[in-house]
Design a protein around this motif. Structure first.
Motif, PDB file in Angstrom:
ATOM      1  N   GLN A  81       7.556  -5.053   6.304  1.00 56.82           N
ATOM      2  CA  GLN A  81       8.220  -6.156   5.602  1.00 56.82           C
ATOM      3  C   GLN A  81       9.239  -6.911   6.469  1.00 56.82           C
ATOM      4  O   GLN A  81      10.374  -7.140   6.053  1.00 56.82           O
ATOM      5  CB  GLN A  81       8.926  -5.627   4.349  1.00 56.82           C
ATOM      6  CG  GLN A  81       8.016  -4.980   3.348  1.00 56.82           C
ATOM      7  CD  GLN A  81       7.418  -5.973   2.370  1.00 56.82           C
ATOM      8  OE1 GLN A  81       8.009  -6.992   2.077  1.00 56.82           O
ATOM      9  NE2 GLN A  81       6.234  -5.671   1.891  1.00 56.82           N
ATOM     10  N   LYS A 121      -7.433  -3.424   6.763  1.00 49.82           N
ATOM     11  CA  LYS A 121      -6.382  -3.461   5.748  1.00 49.82           C
ATOM     12  C   LYS A 121      -5.074  -4.049   6.275  1.00 49.82           C
ATOM     13  O   LYS A 121      -4.199  -4.400   5.483  1.00 49.82           O
ATOM     14  CB  LYS A 121      -6.135  -2.068   5.185  1.00 49.82           C
ATOM     15  CG  LYS A 121      -7.246  -1.592   4.268  1.00 49.82           C
ATOM     16  CD  LYS A 121      -6.719  -0.482   3.389  1.00 49.82           C
ATOM     17  CE  LYS A 121      -7.742  -0.089   2.370  1.00 49.82           C
ATOM     18  NZ  LYS A 121      -7.696  -0.910   1.180  1.00 49.82           N
ATOM     19  N   TRP A 123      -4.629  -6.859   7.283  1.00 49.17           N
ATOM     20  CA  TRP A 123      -4.511  -8.243   6.799  1.00 49.17           C
ATOM     21  C   TRP A 123      -3.700  -8.308   5.508  1.00 49.17           C
ATOM     22  O   TRP A 123      -3.211  -9.368   5.137  1.00 49.17           O
ATOM     23  CB  TRP A 123      -5.894  -8.875   6.609  1.00 49.17           C
ATOM     24  CG  TRP A 123      -6.484  -9.236   7.933  1.00 49.17           C
ATOM     25  CD1 TRP A 123      -7.520  -8.632   8.560  1.00 49.17           C
ATOM     26  CD2 TRP A 123      -6.023 -10.269   8.800  1.00 49.17           C
ATOM     27  NE1 TRP A 123      -7.742  -9.225   9.777  1.00 49.17           N
ATOM     28  CE2 TRP A 123      -6.834 -10.242   9.948  1.00 49.17           C
ATOM     29  CE3 TRP A 123      -5.000 -11.216   8.735  1.00 49.17           C
ATOM     30  CZ2 TRP A 123      -6.663 -11.117  11.019  1.00 49.17           C
ATOM     31  CZ3 TRP A 123      -4.822 -12.096   9.795  1.00 49.17           C
ATOM     32  CH2 TRP A 123      -5.655 -12.037  10.918  1.00 49.17           C
ATOM     33  N   GLU A 124      -3.542  -7.175   4.850  1.00 49.78           N
ATOM     34  CA  GLU A 124      -2.763  -7.132   3.614  1.00 49.78           C
ATOM     35  C   GLU A 124      -1.290  -6.821   3.861  1.00 49.78           C
ATOM     36  O   GLU A 124      -0.483  -6.874   2.927  1.00 49.78           O
ATOM     37  CB  GLU A 124      -3.368  -6.083   2.673  1.00 49.78           C
ATOM     38  CG  GLU A 124      -4.793  -6.401   2.267  1.00 49.78           C
ATOM     39  CD  GLU A 124      -5.475  -5.246   1.561  1.00 49.78           C
ATOM     40  OE1 GLU A 124      -4.783  -4.310   1.101  1.00 49.78           O
ATOM     41  OE2 GLU A 124      -6.714  -5.288   1.475  1.00 49.78           O
ATOM     42  N   ARG A 125      -0.934  -6.479   5.093  1.00 50.94           N
ATOM     43  CA  ARG A 125       0.471  -6.188   5.412  1.00 50.94           C
ATOM     44  C   ARG A 125       1.317  -7.407   5.081  1.00 50.94           C
ATOM     45  O   ARG A 125       0.855  -8.532   5.180  1.00 50.94           O
ATOM     46  CB  ARG A 125       0.628  -5.796   6.875  1.00 50.94           C
ATOM     47  CG  ARG A 125      -0.007  -4.450   7.198  1.00 50.94           C
ATOM     48  CD  ARG A 125       0.136  -4.129   8.660  1.00 50.94           C
ATOM     49  NE  ARG A 125       1.527  -3.998   9.053  1.00 50.94           N
ATOM     50  CZ  ARG A 125       2.216  -2.859   9.075  1.00 50.94           C
ATOM     51  NH1 ARG A 125       1.641  -1.732   8.717  1.00 50.94           N
ATOM     52  NH2 ARG A 125       3.476  -2.837   9.453  1.00 50.94           N
ATOM     53  N   ARG A 126       2.566  -7.159   4.729  1.00 47.04           N
ATOM     54  CA  ARG A 126       3.430  -8.233   4.257  1.00 47.04           C
ATOM     55  C   ARG A 126       4.669  -8.415   5.116  1.00 47.04           C
ATOM     56  O   ARG A 126       5.191  -7.476   5.695  1.00 47.04           O
ATOM     57  CB  ARG A 126       3.867  -7.974   2.817  1.00 47.04           C
ATOM     58  CG  ARG A 126       2.704  -8.050   1.851  1.00 47.04           C
ATOM     59  CD  ARG A 126       3.172  -8.083   0.413  1.00 47.04           C
ATOM     60  NE  ARG A 126       2.079  -8.468  -0.450  1.00 47.04           N
ATOM     61  CZ  ARG A 126       1.724  -9.720  -0.723  1.00 47.04           C
ATOM     62  NH1 ARG A 126       2.402 -10.722  -0.217  1.00 47.04           N
ATOM     63  NH2 ARG A 126       0.704  -9.979  -1.505  1.00 47.04           N
ATOM     64  N   SER A 134       7.282 -13.486  -0.227  1.00 46.87           N
ATOM     65  CA  SER A 134       6.496 -12.582   0.596  1.00 46.87           C
ATOM     66  C   SER A 134       5.203 -13.268   1.029  1.00 46.87           C
ATOM     67  O   SER A 134       4.645 -14.082   0.287  1.00 46.87           O
ATOM     68  CB  SER A 134       6.194 -11.335  -0.245  1.00 46.87           C
ATOM     69  OG  SER A 134       5.329 -10.479   0.426  1.00 46.87           O
ATOM     70  N   THR A 136       1.354 -12.436   3.284  1.00 45.57           N
ATOM     71  CA  THR A 136       0.512 -11.436   3.934  1.00 45.57           C
ATOM     72  C   THR A 136       0.165 -11.914   5.342  1.00 45.57           C
ATOM     73  O   THR A 136       0.348 -13.093   5.682  1.00 45.57           O
ATOM     74  CB  THR A 136      -0.803 -11.217   3.167  1.00 45.57           C
ATOM     75  OG1 THR A 136      -1.584 -12.417   3.235  1.00 45.57           O
ATOM     76  CG2 THR A 136      -0.556 -10.804   1.722  1.00 45.57           C
ATOM     77  N   ASP A 139      -2.161 -14.705   4.987  1.00 51.82           N
ATOM     78  CA  ASP A 139      -1.462 -15.960   4.677  1.00 51.82           C
ATOM     79  C   ASP A 139      -0.953 -16.630   5.949  1.00 51.82           C
ATOM     80  O   ASP A 139      -1.029 -17.846   6.104  1.00 51.82           O
ATOM     81  CB  ASP A 139      -0.258 -15.715   3.758  1.00 51.82           C
ATOM     82  CG  ASP A 139      -0.626 -15.246   2.372  1.00 51.82           C
ATOM     83  OD1 ASP A 139      -1.731 -15.553   1.888  1.00 51.82           O
ATOM     84  OD2 ASP A 139       0.226 -14.552   1.759  1.00 51.82           O
TER      85      ASP A 139
END
Length: 162
Positions: A81, A121, A123-126, A134, A136, A139
Motif C-alpha cells: 500500500q 495476482k 496486478w491486484e496489488r494496491r 486506492s 491497483t 489501474d
C-alpha cells in the motif's frame, strides 16, 4: 471507463496491451512532432493562448506521466500500500523536439519494462494516491496508456489548429 476528452476506453486494456501501447508512443509522437511541412518547428511549439499547451508540451507531459506511472507501478509491486504519485498537472518545460522525444523514448521503455515485470495476482496489488483513494497495479498500467493516448490526441489537435 471512457475519457470524455479523448474517447479512450480502458476496459479492455490488458497488461500485454499496455506494454505494447507504451512502447508505441515514441514512434507515434515523432510522427506528430517531426513534420516535413514545418521545417523551423514553429507548429509544434505554438501554444493556443497563454494557458494552452503546444504539441511539444503534450509530448513532454506524456514522458513525465510515463515516468511517474513506472515509478508508481514499481513501488506497488514491491511495497504494501505505498503512497504513489501521478504526473504533475502542468508539463515541465519542454526543451527541443529531439530532447523531448529522447525523454519520451526512455520513459516509454522504462514503463513497458516495469509493466512486463508484474505478473499474475500482483496486478491486484494496491497503492494509494491519497489517504482515501486506492489504485491497483493494473489501474496504473491503464493510466499510463491513457495518458499517452490522451496527450497524443491533444498534440495532434494542437498542430492541426493553426
Amino acid at each position: 471507463m471512457q475519457c470524455p476528452a479523448c474517447g479512450f476506453r480502458d476496459d479492455s486494456v490488458t497488461p500485454a496491451d499496455a506494454a505494447v501501447a507504451v512502447r508505441s508512443y515514441p514512434r507515434r509522437y515523432r510522427a506528430v512532432l517531426v513534420r516535413p511541412d514545418d521545417e523551423d518547428g514553429a507548429e509544434v511549439v505554438r501554444r493556443p493562448g497563454p494557458d494552452g499547451w503546444s504539441a511539444l508540451d503534450h509530448a513532454a507531459h506524456a514522458a513525465s506521466s510515463l515516468d511517474a506511472a513506472a515509478e508508481a507501478l514499481r513501488l506497488v509491486s514491491i511495497e504494501e500500500q505505498p503512497l504513489v504519485a501521478l504526473a504533475p498537472e502542468r508539463p515541465e518545460r519542454a526543451g527541443g523536439v529531439d530532447e523531448v522525444l529522447g525523454r519520451l523514448a526512455a520513459a516509454a521503455e522504462r514503463a513497458a519494462a516495469v509493466i512486463e515485470r508484474v505478473q499474475g495476482k500482483d496486478w491486484e496489488r494496491r497503492g494509494r494516491l491519497h489517504e482515501d483513494e486506492s489504485v491497483t497495479a493494473l489501474d496504473l498500467a491503464k493510466h499510463a496508456v491513457h495518458e499517452g493516448v490522451h496527450h497524443l490526441r491533444a498534440a495532434e489537435r494542437a498542430v492541426s489548429t493553426g
